[in-house]
Design a protein around this motif. Structure first.
Motif, short mmCIF file in Angstrom:
data_model
loop_
_atom_site.label_atom_id
_atom_site.label_comp_id
_atom_site.label_asym_id
_atom_site.label_seq_id
_atom_site.Cartn_x
_atom_site.Cartn_y
_atom_site.Cartn_z
N ALA A 1 60.35 -20.50 -22.80
CA ALA A 1 59.77 -20.65 -21.47
C ALA A 1 59.22 -22.06 -21.29
CB ALA A 1 58.65 -19.63 -21.26
N GLY A 2 59.24 -22.55 -20.05
CA GLY A 2 58.69 -23.86 -19.74
C GLY A 2 57.94 -23.86 -18.43
N ASN B 1 56.42 -11.13 -32.44
CA ASN B 1 55.07 -10.58 -32.55
C ASN B 1 54.11 -11.65 -33.02
OD1 ASN B 1 55.66 -7.79 -31.91
ND2 ASN B 1 56.74 -7.71 -33.88
N GLY B 2 52.87 -11.54 -32.56
CA GLY B 2 51.83 -12.48 -32.96
C GLY B 2 50.84 -12.67 -31.83
N THR B 3 49.65 -13.09 -32.18
CA THR B 3 48.59 -13.33 -31.21
C THR B 3 48.54 -14.80 -30.86
OG1 THR B 3 47.29 -11.49 -32.11
CG2 THR B 3 46.11 -13.12 -30.77
N ILE B 4 48.60 -15.12 -29.57
CA ILE B 4 48.52 -16.50 -29.11
C ILE B 4 47.12 -16.74 -28.56
CG2 ILE B 4 49.53 -18.27 -27.64
CD1 ILE B 4 51.48 -17.13 -29.69
N CYS C 1 53.20 -19.99 -21.73
CA CYS C 1 54.61 -20.05 -22.10
C CYS C 1 54.88 -19.40 -23.45
CB CYS C 1 55.09 -21.50 -22.13
SG CYS C 1 55.32 -22.22 -20.49
N ALA C 2 54.00 -19.61 -24.42
CA ALA C 2 54.20 -19.01 -25.75
C ALA C 2 54.24 -17.49 -25.65
CB ALA C 2 53.10 -19.47 -26.70
N ARG C 3 53.35 -16.92 -24.84
CA ARG C 3 53.36 -15.46 -24.69
C ARG C 3 54.64 -14.99 -24.02
NH1 ARG C 3 46.98 -15.38 -22.82
NH2 ARG C 3 46.11 -15.46 -24.94
N GLY D 1 52.50 -24.87 -28.73
CA GLY D 1 53.29 -25.18 -27.56
C GLY D 1 53.87 -23.93 -26.92
N ALA D 2 55.14 -23.96 -26.60
CA ALA D 2 55.79 -22.84 -25.91
C ALA D 2 56.19 -21.71 -26.85
CB ALA D 2 57.01 -23.34 -25.15
N GLY D 3 55.76 -21.76 -28.10
CA GLY D 3 56.03 -20.67 -29.04
C GLY D 3 57.37 -20.77 -29.75
N VAL D 4 57.93 -21.97 -29.79
CA VAL D 4 59.27 -22.15 -30.38
C VAL D 4 59.28 -21.75 -31.86
CG1 VAL D 4 61.01 -23.87 -31.02
CG2 VAL D 4 59.94 -23.95 -28.75
#
Length: 366
Positions: A185-186, A263-266, A252-254, A222-225
């Motif tokens: 996502a961006g 899975n994971g907490t941002i 974006c990361a979410r 960042g965007a969760g890459v």
């Protein structure tokens, strides 16, 4: 990937903009909002209701909440109750042109029918270009002052026809590295929007060659890459948590995690939160720029904090431009540091927190 602390240049520019705004305090009438504030300070405002302050920077939001005297919104997803709630909205010029387009759209949603926008910013931060964007939307916009290397403009904007929805600004692109592809996502203003930056590519390549154990934390995510890629490549990887200072990055990361079933907490935070748990691995591509100026202060602070979030024997994997002086800092904070890969531009470092003396693993740096 995108976290960025308020630097000395940000602070100087922010104070100049606040000073220019205070010179024109007569413009700040009725219910007032401030959009894009980069430092946790408020201008001297006329008596009245507490202003609404909207910022993308988690550290600025936290500082303003501690300070009090205003209502703070972290990020740009304004609630429905705020539609048409402001008579004056101050916009501090952002660095990215697309971000200003987002700001102006949000301003149309927040301002009352007769409300006005006040645009303020430094010349070196692009106020001239920002004024042209404003004139494109509001041809009657006027420059009312030029002081402290800043300009101040005012305008009345056309009203919004529908609710402002940040998700409508999302754009998706595909990222592929080492045979693994994900959707990312961006949003306007996010680092490396629309592409995989070279530093992160080098880090992912190292993770493909030498995987890390879990649990994992991605600092400046960042965007969760990185987290989404790790889990797409190795479904048994387990959750990858993320931390970033920027509201757009957290949003974006979410979204990236949701799209890729990761899975994971941002978490939004200016640095590593003290209440984070322990991780077997912390991976990061930390930022080092303020505009065109090199600034490593955020990474230096991170390296001072990261040891207490690594399990004994836990690994730090960090990529950085090769000219940056990180190896000594890593060794001072964590322990012996190894270069896993290096090219003309980037170096990937690996370091392990030492285990207790009993059963100590002397091969921890391979």
């Amino acid at each position: 990937m995108t976290a960025r602390k308020a630097t000395n240049r940000d602070e100087a520019g922010g104070r100049n903009a606040l000073a220019a705004l205070e010179r024109n305090s007569s413009l700040l009438t009725g219910r007032t909002g401030l959009l894009g504030l980069l430092i946790p300070e408020l201008p001297a405002l006329p008596p009245g209701d507490e202003p609404l302050v909207i910022t993308e920077h988690a550290g600025v939001a936290a500082g303003l909440e501690r300070r009090g005297g205003c209502r703070v919104l972290f990020g740009y997803q304004a609630p429905e109750t705020d539609q048409g709630s402001l008579d004056t909205l101050v916009i501090f010029v952002p660095k990215a042109r697309d971000t200003l387009n987002l700001y102006l759209s949000l301003a149309r949603y927040l301002l009352s029918a007769q409300g006005q926008v006040v645009l303020v910013g430094e010349k070196r931060e692009g106020i001239a270009g920002a004024a042209r964007q404003l004139l494109g939307l509001a041809p009657d916009a006027q420059k009312v002052d030029s002081a402290r290397h800043c300009q101040v403009w005012t305008a009345r904007l056309p009203g919004a026809s529908e609710r402002f929805d940040l998700s409508q600004w999302l754009q998706w692109h595909e990222v592929a590295c080492a045979g693994t592809q994900i959707a990312v996502a961006g949003l306007p203003g996010i680092f490396s929007d629309g592409r995989l930056d070279e530093g992160t590519a080098r880090l992912l390549e190292s993770l493909a060659e030498i995987p890390v154990g879990g649990p994992v934390l991605d600092f400046a995510c960042g965007a969760g890459v990185i987290g989404a890629w790790l889990q797409a490549r190795s479904p048994g990887q387990g959750p990858v948590d993320g931390v970033d200072v920027q509201a757009q990055a957290v949003f974006c990361a979410r979204q990236t995690y949701d799209r890729n079933n990761a899975n994971g907490t941002i978490v939004a935070s200016d640095g590593l939160p003290e209440d984070l748990g322990l991780y077997q691995a912390v991976v990061t591509n930390p930022p080092f720029h303020s505009g065109v100026r090199t600034d490593t202060s955020m990474t230096e602070a991170f390296l001072e904090q990261v040891r207490r979030h690594l399990q004994p024997g836990g690994e730090l994997r960090l990529v950085a431009n090769r000219f940056l002086p990180y190896r000594g800092l890593i060794e001072a904070s964590i322990g012996p540091c190894k270069v896993l890969s290096e090219d003309r531009r980037y170096t990937v470092y690996q370091a392990f927190r030492e285990k207790p003396a009993r059963g100590r693993d002397r091969s921890r740096v391979r």
